[in-house]
Design a protein around this motif. Structure first.
Motif, PDB file in Angstrom:
ATOM      1  N   ASN A   1       0.833  -1.203   0.000  1.00 36.13           N
ATOM      2  CA  ASN A   1       0.000   0.000   0.000  1.00 36.13           C
ATOM      3  C   ASN A   1       0.871   1.257   0.000  1.00 36.13           C
ATOM      4  O   ASN A   1       0.618   2.204  -0.749  1.00 36.13           O
ATOM      5  CB  ASN A   1      -0.929  -0.017   1.215  1.00 36.13           C
ATOM      6  CG  ASN A   1      -1.922   1.106   1.184  1.00 36.13           C
ATOM      7  OD1 ASN A   1      -2.610   1.315   0.191  1.00 36.13           O
ATOM      8  ND2 ASN A   1      -1.991   1.846   2.281  1.00 36.13           N
TER       9      ASN A   1
ATOM     10  N   SER B   1       2.502   1.715  -3.346  1.00 35.39           N
ATOM     11  CA  SER B   1       1.507   2.192  -4.300  1.00 35.39           C
ATOM     12  C   SER B   1       1.357   3.705  -4.182  1.00 35.39           C
ATOM     13  O   SER B   1       1.320   4.417  -5.187  1.00 35.39           O
ATOM     14  CB  SER B   1       0.172   1.495  -4.052  1.00 35.39           C
ATOM     15  OG  SER B   1      -0.833   2.052  -4.869  1.00 35.39           O
TER      16      SER B   1
ATOM     17  N   LYS C   1      -0.566  -2.294  -6.377  1.00 34.27           N
ATOM     18  CA  LYS C   1      -0.537  -2.932  -5.057  1.00 34.27           C
ATOM     19  C   LYS C   1      -0.532  -4.455  -5.168  1.00 34.27           C
ATOM     20  O   LYS C   1       0.269  -5.128  -4.510  1.00 34.27           O
ATOM     21  CB  LYS C   1      -1.720  -2.461  -4.216  1.00 34.27           C
ATOM     22  CG  LYS C   1      -1.694  -3.004  -2.814  1.00 34.27           C
ATOM     23  CD  LYS C   1      -2.861  -2.486  -1.991  1.00 34.27           C
ATOM     24  CE  LYS C   1      -2.870  -3.198  -0.650  1.00 34.27           C
ATOM     25  NZ  LYS C   1      -4.035  -2.895   0.142  1.00 34.27           N
TER      26      LYS C   1
END
Length: 111
Positions: free
Chosen positions: A73, A76, A83
């Motif tokens: 996460n 990302s 992800k």
């Protein structure tokens, strides 16, 4: 090379969401220092809990899986990487490196 004082070490901030929880517990600390990995773990929390029926090893597996999700996460958000692809790549790398013989793990259990 100038040595940094212990107080000058780059520590991460404690997540704000842990505030106000009297049961909040730090589970692991990982440092890169002197060209090596240094780890401190809080082992036995699940095994020692009276009302917990989870196997300690399964609990650590879940903790590591959740950690991989958090890493993916963050990557990302910071790097724009997909992800799901990041989770898959980290998982492949984890499994690959888990099977490789590594240098000796030093240190010991401290109660």
């Amino acid at each position: 090379m100038q040595k940094r004082k212990y107080e000058d070490m780059r520590e991460l901030t404690i997540p704000i969401e842990t505030g106000g929880d009297e049961d909040a517990t730090e589970m692991m600390r990982i440092w890169l220092a002197h060209d090596d990995l240094h780890v401190s773990l809080f082992l036995g929390m699940w095994e020692d809990a009276e009302d917990c029926e989870i196997d300690e090893r399964d609990a650590w597996g879940q903790l590591l899986a959740d950690t991989i999700q958090h890493i993916a996460n963050g990557m990302s958000q910071s790097h724009g990487w997909d992800k799901d692809q990041t989770v898959a790549q980290i998982t492949r790398s984890l499994l690959k490196h888990s099977d490789l013989p590594r240098g000796s793990i030093s240190g010991g259990y401290v109660d």
